[in-house]
Enzyme design. Structure first.
Site, short mmCIF file in Angstrom:
data_model
loop_
_atom_site.label_atom_id
_atom_site.label_comp_id
_atom_site.label_asym_id
_atom_site.label_seq_id
_atom_site.Cartn_x
_atom_site.Cartn_y
_atom_site.Cartn_z
N HIS A 26 -4.51 -2.08 -7.10
CA HIS A 26 -5.15 -2.18 -5.78
C HIS A 26 -6.51 -1.48 -5.91
O HIS A 26 -6.66 -0.54 -6.70
CB HIS A 26 -4.26 -1.42 -4.79
CG HIS A 26 -4.66 -1.52 -3.36
ND1 HIS A 26 -5.69 -0.79 -2.82
CD2 HIS A 26 -4.15 -2.25 -2.32
CE1 HIS A 26 -5.80 -1.06 -1.52
NE2 HIS A 26 -4.88 -1.95 -1.20
N ASP A 76 0.59 5.16 -8.29
CA ASP A 76 0.32 4.66 -6.95
C ASP A 76 1.64 4.12 -6.41
O ASP A 76 2.08 3.02 -6.79
CB ASP A 76 -0.76 3.56 -7.02
CG ASP A 76 -0.98 2.88 -5.67
OD1 ASP A 76 -0.22 3.15 -4.73
OD2 ASP A 76 -1.90 2.04 -5.59
N GLN A 81 3.63 1.00 -2.57
CA GLN A 81 4.59 -0.08 -2.31
C GLN A 81 5.99 0.22 -2.84
O GLN A 81 6.91 -0.56 -2.60
CB GLN A 81 4.10 -1.40 -2.92
CG GLN A 81 2.81 -1.93 -2.30
CD GLN A 81 2.89 -2.08 -0.78
OE1 GLN A 81 3.96 -2.23 -0.20
NE2 GLN A 81 1.75 -2.01 -0.13
N LYS A 133 3.18 2.72 5.88
CA LYS A 133 3.88 1.63 5.19
C LYS A 133 5.38 1.88 5.14
O LYS A 133 6.11 1.18 4.43
CB LYS A 133 3.32 1.48 3.77
CG LYS A 133 1.87 0.99 3.72
CD LYS A 133 1.42 0.81 2.30
CE LYS A 133 -0.07 0.66 2.15
NZ LYS A 133 -0.60 -0.62 2.62
N CYS A 179 -6.96 -6.70 -1.46
CA CYS A 179 -7.55 -5.54 -2.17
C CYS A 179 -7.18 -5.53 -3.65
O CYS A 179 -7.00 -4.47 -4.25
CB CYS A 179 -7.16 -4.21 -1.53
SG CYS A 179 -7.76 -4.03 0.14
#
Ligand SMILES: Cc1ncc(COP(=O)(O)O)c(C=O)c1O
Length: 407
Positions: free
Chosen positions: A122, A198, A201, A224, A365
């Site tokens: 991303h 990261d 998600q 999220k 993104c």
């Protein structure tokens, strides 16, 4: 509670599911961008402002101490949720993006140092490292193959004595790929390299333990995962955070100040300068309680079931190109695709118009990865704990009609 029954009771927790647009319910499949909110989190936010609000860490009075404790405890909840050692390893930021910027700018990288990221990152895990190019820091990319998986075998050949950081997305927000972070973490550790994950998600969707991944840093966002906007997390190993300079200076992050200089507060407050996002931080803790009660294992299993279901249906459709691994076991609860001959925005617009199906269209993104695949954008449907197979059936029905008429 299991399966359909559990799903039904979860849906009652989300007030947005009662909302109608053009007389029809909403099918919300944009969970990768941000998730909807359970009533319990919304109530907590209101209750905090109505009954407990004061600035924190500064007041001697009871109300301020109460607010401080509520905000601080949210750090403990997050620590437990990801298997960190304690609140000293949990910094509240605004979002994943800010967390990754904090790491990139505070590691004090110098001219000649090298950073490795993957081609599927991303922009939030790409631009902060690109910004260091001005300082002479070199950025290298680990290849992603045509199935949407990283070529792990090539990682050792990218590592040199100057490699200081490997930073990698756990689950791709475009391809859905779940990367083998434990293996990458092992390679990083064997070479004395800082490992950043990261988790924007992955943390909201599956059980995560930072000790198991063996990462030095993990970034994710509350919005999220049923929490409010404006709160993100940077997990960092205590030993590293202790030696790292703060990214922002000001109130709340100091211990002593005189005209000559300052000393910093203890962790994590050393990295939380200025008045914090107090109410949202507290409400994030309530969202964590909510998800923990349902169980991250249950949420993950539910999403895998939906992923398998949607992939099987999409794979049967002519003129639909799917991105990322076709094996559902290798991916998380999202699928990006294009209808051949159609713009992604047109597909998304028709789905919205016909049945309030909220899907994302564009580059998500992840522009370089789209360019590598030779497409401008894609349509992305992404799922969470309140989504159902029935909703996917409606989505597939309308998509089929679109393909038949326009594709
Ligand atoms: C993989 C990944 N990383 C980072 C981000 C950025 O998150 P935020 O906008 O909350 O900072 C996102 C958002 O979609 C994401 O999917």
């Amino acid at each position: 509670m299991r399966g359909e029954k559990m799903n039904e009771s979860i849906r009652k927790d989300f007030p947005f599911l009662k909302r109608k647009i053009r007389g029809k319910p909403i099918i919300y499949f944009d969970n990768t961008a941000s998730t909807q909110k359970p009533q319990v989190m919304i109530d907590a936010l209101k209750d905090f402002y109505e009954n407990h609000y004061a600035n924190i860490h500064r007041g001697i009075y009871t109300l301020s101490q109460e607010a401080s404790e509520m905000y601080e405890k949210a750090h403990d909840k997050v620590a437990k949720f990801i298997g960190a050692r304690g609140r000293e390893e949990i910094i509240f930021t605004r979002n994943t993006t800010e967390s990754l910027n904090l790491v990139a700018h505070s590691l004090n990288l110098k001219k000649g140092d090298e950073v490795i990221i993957t081609e599927m990152e991303h922009h939030s895990n790409m631009i902060p490292w690109m910004m260091l190019k001005d300082k002479g820091v070199k950025l290298k990319f680990l290849e992603v193959d045509k199935n949407g998986e990283i070529v792990l075998d090539k990682l050792p050949s990218l590592i040199t004595k100057n490699t200081k950081v490997i930073s990698c997305v756990h689950m791709s927000n475009f391809l859905g790929t779940i990367n083998p972070v434990e293996k990458i973490g092992k390679i990083a550790k064997e070479n004395g390299i800082i490992f950043v994950v990261d988790g924007a998600q992955s943390v909201p969707h599956m059980p995560i333990n930072v000790k198991k991944i063996n990462c030095d840093f993990l970034a994710f966002s509350a919005h999220k995962m049923c929490g409010p906007t404006g709160i993100g997390v940077l997990y960092g190993k205590k030993e590293i955070l202790e030696n790292m300079k703060p990214f922002l200076g000001g109130g709340d992050m100091i211990n002593e100040v005189d005209y000559e200089g300052y000393t910093t507060h203890t962790l994590p407050w050393k990295f939380e300068a200025g008045t914090a996002n107090i109410a949202d931080g507290y409400a994030f803790g309530v969202a964590i309680d909510y998800l923990s009660k349902i169980g991250m294992d249950n949420i993950w299993k539910h999403e895998q079931k939906l992923t398998k279901f949607v992939l099987e249906k999409l794979m049967q459709m002519k003129n639909v190109e799917i991105y990322g691994p076709l094996d559902w076991k290798k991916r998380g609860g999202l699928v990006s695709f294009n209808v051949k001959g159609m713009e992604a925005h047109d597909v998304a617009g028709i789905l919205d118009n016909r049945a309030n199906i909220c899907v994302r269209s564009g580059h998500h993104c992840a522009m370089p990865m789209h360019k590598k695949l030779g497409v401008n954008g894609s349509v992305r449907a992404s799922f969470y704990l309140y989504n159902t197979e029935k909703e996917i059936e409606v989505f597939i029905k309308h998509l089929n009609e679109i393909v038949n008429v326009f594709g």
